[in-house]
Structures are given as C-alpha cells and as structure tokens.
Design a protein around this motif. Structure first.
Motif, PDB file in Angstrom:
ATOM      1  N   TYR A  99      17.601  70.043 -22.646  1.00 59.07           N
ATOM      2  CA  TYR A  99      16.533  70.397 -23.588  1.00 59.07           C
ATOM      3  C   TYR A  99      17.045  70.203 -25.020  1.00 59.07           C
ATOM      4  CZ  TYR A  99      12.371  72.766 -25.311  1.00 59.07           C
ATOM      5  OH  TYR A  99      11.181  73.042 -25.948  1.00 59.07           O
ATOM      6  N   PRO A 100      16.288  69.494 -25.881  1.00 57.45           N
ATOM      7  CA  PRO A 100      16.797  69.133 -27.216  1.00 57.45           C
ATOM      8  C   PRO A 100      16.955  70.316 -28.166  1.00 57.45           C
ATOM      9  CG  PRO A 100      14.509  68.429 -26.937  1.00 57.45           C
ATOM     10  CD  PRO A 100      14.963  68.917 -25.607  1.00 57.45           C
ATOM     11  N   ILE A 101      18.137  70.427 -28.739  1.00 52.40           N
ATOM     12  CA  ILE A 101      18.476  71.430 -29.753  1.00 52.40           C
ATOM     13  C   ILE A 101      18.983  70.684 -30.986  1.00 52.40           C
ATOM     14  CG2 ILE A 101      19.898  73.445 -30.297  1.00 52.40           C
ATOM     15  CD1 ILE A 101      18.092  74.062 -27.990  1.00 52.40           C
ATOM     16  N   PHE A 102      18.595  71.134 -32.168  1.00 53.52           N
ATOM     17  CA  PHE A 102      18.943  70.415 -33.396  1.00 53.52           C
ATOM     18  C   PHE A 102      19.693  71.335 -34.366  1.00 53.52           C
ATOM     19  CE2 PHE A 102      14.956  68.820 -31.658  1.00 53.52           C
ATOM     20  CZ  PHE A 102      15.243  67.476 -31.485  1.00 53.52           C
ATOM     21  N   ILE A 103      20.763  70.806 -34.964  1.00 52.07           N
ATOM     22  CA  ILE A 103      21.507  71.503 -36.021  1.00 52.07           C
ATOM     23  C   ILE A 103      21.066  70.920 -37.360  1.00 52.07           C
ATOM     24  CG2 ILE A 103      23.752  72.012 -37.015  1.00 52.07           C
ATOM     25  CD1 ILE A 103      23.228  73.479 -34.419  1.00 52.07           C
ATOM     26  N   ASP A 104      20.542  71.767 -38.238  1.00 51.37           N
ATOM     27  CA  ASP A 104      19.996  71.306 -39.510  1.00 51.37           C
ATOM     28  C   ASP A 104      21.012  71.358 -40.648  1.00 51.37           C
ATOM     29  OD1 ASP A 104      17.415  71.111 -38.266  1.00 51.37           O
ATOM     30  OD2 ASP A 104      17.243  73.289 -38.456  1.00 51.37           O
ATOM     31  N   LYS A 105      21.887  72.354 -40.617  1.00 47.60           N
ATOM     32  CA  LYS A 105      22.821  72.542 -41.732  1.00 47.60           C
ATOM     33  C   LYS A 105      24.030  73.336 -41.260  1.00 47.60           C
ATOM     34  CE  LYS A 105      21.769  75.606 -44.855  1.00 47.60           C
ATOM     35  NZ  LYS A 105      21.151  76.336 -46.001  1.00 47.60           N
ATOM     36  N   VAL A 106      25.190  73.045 -41.846  1.00 47.46           N
ATOM     37  CA  VAL A 106      26.406  73.776 -41.519  1.00 47.46           C
ATOM     38  C   VAL A 106      26.987  74.358 -42.807  1.00 47.46           C
ATOM     39  CG1 VAL A 106      28.727  73.660 -40.550  1.00 47.46           C
ATOM     40  CG2 VAL A 106      26.899  72.274 -39.550  1.00 47.46           C
ATOM     41  N   GLU A 107      27.217  75.668 -42.820  1.00 49.73           N
ATOM     42  CA  GLU A 107      27.787  76.342 -43.982  1.00 49.73           C
ATOM     43  C   GLU A 107      29.246  76.695 -43.679  1.00 49.73           C
ATOM     44  OE1 GLU A 107      25.362  79.682 -45.190  1.00 49.73           O
ATOM     45  OE2 GLU A 107      23.598  78.766 -44.247  1.00 49.73           O
ATOM     46  N   ASP A 108      30.117  76.341 -44.586  1.00 48.26           N
ATOM     47  CA  ASP A 108      31.546  76.592 -44.402  1.00 48.26           C
ATOM     48  C   ASP A 108      31.918  77.917 -45.075  1.00 48.26           C
ATOM     49  OD1 ASP A 108      34.141  76.337 -43.739  1.00 48.26           O
ATOM     50  OD2 ASP A 108      34.551  74.538 -44.905  1.00 48.26           O
ATOM     51  N   GLN A 109      32.336  78.910 -44.278  1.00 43.90           N
ATOM     52  CA  GLN A 109      32.750  80.209 -44.782  1.00 43.90           C
ATOM     53  C   GLN A 109      34.275  80.354 -44.639  1.00 43.90           C
ATOM     54  OE1 GLN A 109      30.420  82.406 -46.101  1.00 43.90           O
ATOM     55  NE2 GLN A 109      28.895  80.776 -45.789  1.00 43.90           N
ATOM     56  N   THR A 110      34.817  81.420 -45.199  1.00 40.91           N
ATOM     57  CA  THR A 110      36.273  81.612 -45.154  1.00 40.91           C
ATOM     58  C   THR A 110      36.792  81.806 -43.730  1.00 40.91           C
ATOM     59  OG1 THR A 110      35.948  83.989 -45.538  1.00 40.91           O
ATOM     60  CG2 THR A 110      36.359  82.591 -47.468  1.00 40.91           C
ATOM     61  N   ASP A 111      36.036  82.513 -42.902  1.00 40.09           N
ATOM     62  CA  ASP A 111      36.503  82.845 -41.560  1.00 40.09           C
ATOM     63  C   ASP A 111      35.746  82.127 -40.447  1.00 40.09           C
ATOM     64  OD1 ASP A 111      34.188  84.171 -42.218  1.00 40.09           O
ATOM     65  OD2 ASP A 111      34.659  85.970 -41.066  1.00 40.09           O
ATOM     66  N   CYS A 112      34.684  81.418 -40.798  1.00 33.56           N
ATOM     67  CA  CYS A 112      33.850  80.819 -39.768  1.00 33.56           C
ATOM     68  C   CYS A 112      32.969  79.721 -40.358  1.00 33.56           C
ATOM     69  CB  CYS A 112      32.969  81.884 -39.107  1.00 33.56           C
ATOM     70  SG  CYS A 112      31.776  82.630 -40.256  1.00 33.56           S
ATOM     71  N   LYS A 113      32.281  79.032 -39.478  1.00 33.44           N
ATOM     72  CA  LYS A 113      31.248  78.092 -39.885  1.00 33.44           C
ATOM     73  C   LYS A 113      29.912  78.577 -39.331  1.00 33.44           C
ATOM     74  CE  LYS A 113      33.975  73.889 -40.428  1.00 33.44           C
ATOM     75  NZ  LYS A 113      34.114  72.455 -40.064  1.00 33.44           N
ATOM     76  N   ILE A 114      28.872  78.512 -40.158  1.00 38.26           N
ATOM     77  CA  ILE A 114      27.547  78.964 -39.755  1.00 38.26           C
ATOM     78  C   ILE A 114      26.651  77.741 -39.579  1.00 38.26           C
ATOM     79  CG2 ILE A 114      25.540  80.351 -40.364  1.00 38.26           C
ATOM     80  CD1 ILE A 114      27.359  82.149 -41.998  1.00 38.26           C
ATOM     81  N   HIS A 115      26.254  77.499 -38.346  1.00 36.19           N
ATOM     82  CA  HIS A 115      25.371  76.374 -38.026  1.00 36.19           C
ATOM     83  C   HIS A 115      23.930  76.890 -37.982  1.00 36.19           C
ATOM     84  CE1 HIS A 115      28.766  73.762 -36.496  1.00 36.19           C
ATOM     85  NE2 HIS A 115      29.326  74.970 -36.498  1.00 36.19           N
ATOM     86  N   ASN A 116      23.067  76.316 -38.782  1.00 35.87           N
ATOM     87  CA  ASN A 116      21.644  76.663 -38.757  1.00 35.87           C
ATOM     88  C   ASN A 116      20.904  75.601 -37.956  1.00 35.87           C
ATOM     89  OD1 ASN A 116      21.242  78.983 -40.974  1.00 35.87           O
ATOM     90  ND2 ASN A 116      22.777  77.534 -41.718  1.00 35.87           N
ATOM     91  N   GLY A 117      20.196  76.047 -36.914  1.00 35.95           N
ATOM     92  CA  GLY A 117      19.538  75.082 -36.040  1.00 35.95           C
ATOM     93  C   GLY A 117      18.127  75.484 -35.670  1.00 35.95           C
ATOM     94  N   HIS A 118      17.474  74.599 -34.929  1.00 37.55           N
ATOM     95  CA  HIS A 118      16.116  74.888 -34.467  1.00 37.55           C
ATOM     96  C   HIS A 118      15.827  74.097 -33.186  1.00 37.55           C
ATOM     97  CE1 HIS A 118      15.023  70.956 -36.191  1.00 37.55           C
ATOM     98  NE2 HIS A 118      13.968  71.021 -35.393  1.00 37.55           N
ATOM     99  N   PHE A 119      14.777  74.480 -32.516  1.00 40.32           N
ATOM    100  CA  PHE A 119      14.251  73.735 -31.368  1.00 40.32           C
ATOM    101  C   PHE A 119      12.820  74.214 -31.135  1.00 40.32           C
ATOM    102  CE2 PHE A 119      16.295  77.560 -29.918  1.00 40.32           C
ATOM    103  CZ  PHE A 119      15.517  78.052 -28.879  1.00 40.32           C
ATOM    104  N   ILE A 120      12.058  73.456 -30.406  1.00 36.23           N
ATOM    105  CA  ILE A 120      10.691  73.843 -30.088  1.00 36.23           C
ATOM    106  C   ILE A 120      10.717  74.822 -28.916  1.00 36.23           C
ATOM    107  CG2 ILE A 120       8.405  73.034 -29.386  1.00 36.23           C
ATOM    108  CD1 ILE A 120       9.293  72.187 -32.202  1.00 36.23           C
ATOM    109  N   SER A 121      10.056  75.952 -29.066  1.00 31.95           N
ATOM    110  CA  SER A 121      10.057  76.953 -27.992  1.00 31.95           C
ATOM    111  C   SER A 121       9.465  76.359 -26.723  1.00 31.95           C
ATOM    112  CB  SER A 121       9.240  78.178 -28.408  1.00 31.95           C
ATOM    113  OG  SER A 121       9.168  79.104 -27.332  1.00 31.95           O
ATOM    114  N   PRO A 122      10.185  76.432 -25.603  1.00 35.62           N
ATOM    115  CA  PRO A 122       9.655  75.886 -24.345  1.00 35.62           C
ATOM    116  C   PRO A 122       8.328  76.535 -23.931  1.00 35.62           C
ATOM    117  CG  PRO A 122      12.006  76.321 -24.139  1.00 35.62           C
ATOM    118  CD  PRO A 122      11.568  76.924 -25.439  1.00 35.62           C
ATOM    119  N   LEU A 123       8.065  77.748 -24.398  1.00 35.53           N
ATOM    120  CA  LEU A 123       6.819  78.405 -24.024  1.00 35.53           C
ATOM    121  C   LEU A 123       5.608  77.608 -24.491  1.00 35.53           C
ATOM    122  CD1 LEU A 123       5.631  80.975 -22.692  1.00 35.53           C
ATOM    123  CD2 LEU A 123       5.551  81.998 -24.965  1.00 35.53           C
ATOM    124  N   GLU A 124       5.742  76.891 -25.586  1.00 36.36           N
ATOM    125  CA  GLU A 124       4.629  76.097 -26.109  1.00 36.36           C
ATOM    126  C   GLU A 124       4.208  75.013 -25.126  1.00 36.36           C
ATOM    127  OE1 GLU A 124       1.725  74.748 -28.866  1.00 36.36           O
ATOM    128  OE2 GLU A 124       2.795  76.655 -28.561  1.00 36.36           O
TER     129      GLU A 124
END
Length: 471
Positions: free
Chosen positions: A53-78
């Motif tokens: 099932y397709p999942i998309f990463i839109d942006k990656v933020e680089d933090q001191t202790d981690c990386k934060i990946h912001n993503g989205h996908f279409i809800s399968p319920l739709e």
C-alpha cells in the motif's frame, strides 16, 4: 473502588461538548455498522490492505537526536466506504521519529492519539523523543467530535490505516513493531491489533473493553449533547425501526454496566448527593411502559412463533429483568441524574423520561457495536499485551463491564494508583518503560523460539544422518 476527584474536577473545568450535531446521518451509521462486521473478523479482512500500500514521505527534519519524517497516505477506508470520511481526513498524515543511531535492532512503536490530541507535539514531546533517548526506539505518530458516527468512522479508519503503516514499516526493514496509545488512543490501538495477522506487542494505557461506558456512565457523559441526541432519536424512526436490528451485543456487561460504579459515584460527585429515584419510574413491566419504551413489535415467546422486537434486539435478547437492571444502572448515572431526580412526575415528564432512556440505550447499543473489543477477533498472541489502568479512573468505568482478561486470555493488566488525569500527567514514564520492556520481552521470545527451532532442525538432521550411515 471510588473515582478520582481530580477527574471530576478536570471535567467540570472543560467547557467542550461532545456530539454537538447528534448521531450522524442514519445512512452513515448503517454503512459503518455493515463494514464493522467485516473488519471485526481478521480472516475476512486480512487482505483488505495490500502489503505494498503506497506511503509517501513529504519532508524530513534533521534534529539533534533524531530525524522527523513527515508523511501521508490515502486512508484505505475511503476505498471501501467511499464518502464516509470528512474531506480533510481522506489524506492521513503521520510523523515518523527515527533515532540517528540504533541501539539494538530497529524497533518502532506506533502511537495513536487520545481524545483532544489532534496534533503531534504532545506525543512527540512526552513519548516519542524520550523513547529515542531511553531505548533508541523509533516512533510513528498518528493524528471535538461532532457526531456519534464520527467515533465509529475514526475507529474503522485507524484499523485500516494502522495496517497500511505496519506493512510499510515491514517493507522498510523495521523490527520489532508494536502499538500503544493513551485513553481513546489506547482503545483504537487495541482495535487495530485485533486486525493484524501476526503477533505484535501492545500497551493500551487508560482504556478498557468498550467506549459505551465512557459516554453513558463516565464523567465524559456530562459533555454529551443529550438534548440534541434525544430530539433526533424522537424525530427519526429509522433509528428504532432499522438501525437497532443491526446492533450486536457481546456479553452480560450490557446489563450489569455501571451498577457498582453508580453505587460508588455519589461519594465523588457533589451533584449526585441526595439521590432519590422513584421505583415506579424504573419499572418497565406495565403495558403503558412498554408502549413508551417503543416495544411495539410482538416479542417471541415459547410456542408463539412471534418475532423478536427491535428493542429486544437492542437489549441483546436478554430477559426483561436484565433490562430493568441496566436501565436502573445507566439512568442513575452521568448526565441523566439531574433529569431523573424528581419526586412528582407528570405525564409529560414520564414521556420525556422514556425518550431519555431510549436514547441512552441506543447510545449503549451503537457504542458496543463498533467499539466493544469482544466484537473483534482476539489478537494472535494476547500474552504480548499489557493493559495499564488507573484504579480510580472516572473516565473509563470498568465496573459491570467485561474484563479484557476474560476476552483476551493471557493478557496482563497492571493498575496504577490515582485517576485518569493524574495518570496521564504524571505516569508517562511508566507508559514508556512498560512498552520498552514489552518490546524486549518480545525480542527474547522470538529469539528463544528461533533457538528451539534451530535445535530441533539440528536434531532432525543428526537423526537423518545417523539413519543414512546405518543403511
């Protein structure tokens, strides 16, 4: 066990209302109830969400202790119940907090949001980033209800969305995977795990077996817009004539619900002192009461061949004395106490009381239909589940409700002192450590099974080699 005064006080300080627009469209309720019968069975729905099932990463933020990946996908319920989701919810968004350096394996915990937790900041700050520092574990975060149906739509969506994310994490090589959540998030995580076809660690915090008691006997029942619900129930016969027949009950809790809770509650609620309910107000055995309660269809009796009434279906086909017990319990609790507290009742008041009871029973029925854990499959390995509960939780009443240990044999329940609010504010560290420990136990369990399989394989190979030599 009593209830926390802090829980009661906190609820009084909040001015928000729940279900301000009522039940939701009857056709939406029907569609989600029909779909619940599919996702309630793991075998029937194990292939609803494909592994790629397709999942998309839109942006990656680089933090001191981690990386934060912001993503989205279409809800399968739709795809399965088109148009049921609000337009803004069709695209599901998430944050994936990944440590810059893994300590052991690549474990990931999916955190589902609790009531009012509409953004990522709270879970990222209190759970995800501390877990990065404490154990090197990654976290995936999933983000006022207007209609009763919104809760059921959210449940169906989160079950399928969690499956999509778990498949994606597996494809990306993360392991082990687990789920958690606090309050409503814990309950939604529990529902999601019932649908996953593999063993998976689960730590639901401050949640229980059903949401029905939350909105009928817990302190949140006072935030429910009962006036609007009663008005809609009275105005649309579809609720009684069509929807009630779709409801499924799954245990005796429908009739024991809240009895002990109500008995203990007056000591904690100032407004519940001086409780004086007329016995005949709760007596439903007379023909007049039957007519007021909507018992219009003929109830089946031995040898009569009659049809079971809609209300009998709503009540779980129990005996009428069971109905008396439940109504006596739920009508003496939560938002209806002030309405029921009267020493002289006029005919119009009697009609109003009947409508209140019917609305309350309907709420109990629809909540159990879509949120009761017993209406879903048992998780593959309940021994991987630890439920964390607060002893004096006024938000999640447990008295009279079936235990999770009964429904999921082999799971463990741990109790914290205090109530719902104090546990949320001061026990986040225990929630995190509980999940980390459970993940480690899961790893050890898998490794032990792998070792046993290796030993059995080696033994079989030695046996085969010995037989060949003898021949």
């Amino acid at each position: 066990m009593g209830v926390s005064r802090l829980d009661v006080l906190y609820r009084r300080l909040l001015l928000t209302k729940l279900f301000i627009q009522g039940w939701g469209k009857p056709e939406d309720l029907k569609r989600i109830f029909e779909f619940r019968k599919i996702i309630g069975n793991r075998e029937r729905c194990k292939d609803l969400v494909q592994r790629d099932y397709p999942i998309f990463i839109d942006k990656v933020e680089d933090q001191t202790d981690c990386k934060i990946h912001n993503g989205h996908f279409i809800s399968p319920l739709e795809h399965f119940v088109p148009g049921i989701l609000p337009a803004e919810s069709v695209k599901a968004r998430f944050q994936f907090i990944v440590p810059k350096k893994w300590k052991r394996h690549r474990p990931v915990c999916i955190h589902l949001a609790g009531t009012g937790d509409h953004f990522f900041w709270r879970r990222r700050t209190l759970m995800a980033r501390p877990m990065v520092k404490e154990s090197g574990m990654a976290s995936l975060l999933r983000s006022s209800l207007k209609n009763v149906s919104d809760l059921f739509v959210m449940g169906g969506a989160l079950i399928l969305e969690s499956a999509a994310l778990l498949h994606w994490l597996e494809r990306e090589g993360f392991w082990p995977l687990g789920m958690t959540g606090i309050s409503m998030g814990g309950h939604m995580a529990s529902l999601a795990v019932t649908n996953w076809p593999k063993p998976i660690p689960l730590i639901p915090c401050l949640s229980w077996t059903t949401a029905s008691s939350v909105f009928t006997t817990g302190v949140l029942s006072r935030a429910v817009n009962w006036r609007e619900l009663e008005k809609q129930y009275a105005a649309h016969t579809v609720y009684e004539e069509e929807i009630i027949s779709m409801l499924e009950y799954c245990g005796t809790d429908s009739f024991r619900m809240g009895q002990e809770f109500v008995k203990n509650a007056p000591g904690s609620f100032d407004s519940l002192s001086d409780l004086d309910l007329a016995h005949d107000l709760l007596n439903l055995h007379s023909p007049e009461r039957d007519q007021q309660m909507g018992l219009r269809s003929s109830c089946s009796q031995p040898g009569t061949g009659g049809h079971v009434s809609d209300t009998a279906l709503l009540m779980g086909r129990r005996e009428r004395d069971g109905l008396d017990q439940m109504l006596s319990a739920v009508s003496s609790s939560g938002p209806h106490l002030d309405m029921l507290h009267a020493k002289s009742i006029t005919y119009e008041a009697g009609q109003r009381q009947s409508l209140q009871r019917e609305s309350l029973c309907f709420m109990k029925g629809v909540m159990d239909e879509c949120t009761h854990i017993a209406n879903f499959s048992v998780p593959v390995d309940p021994s991987l589940i630890i439920i964390v509960q607060a002893k004096e939780d006024a938000y999640i009443p447990r008295t009279g409700v079936r235990s999770l240990q009964e429904i999921w044999p082999g799971c463990e329940v741990r109790y914290l002192n205090g109530g719902h609010v104090s546990a949320y504010l001061f026990k986040q560290g225990l929630f995190r450590s509980g999940f980390i420990n459970q993940i480690n136990r899961f790893i050890e369990k898998v490794q032990f099974k792998g070792m046993i399989r290796s030993q059995i394989s080696a033994s079989l190979m030695n046996s085969v080699g010995s037989n060949v030599l003898q021949k």
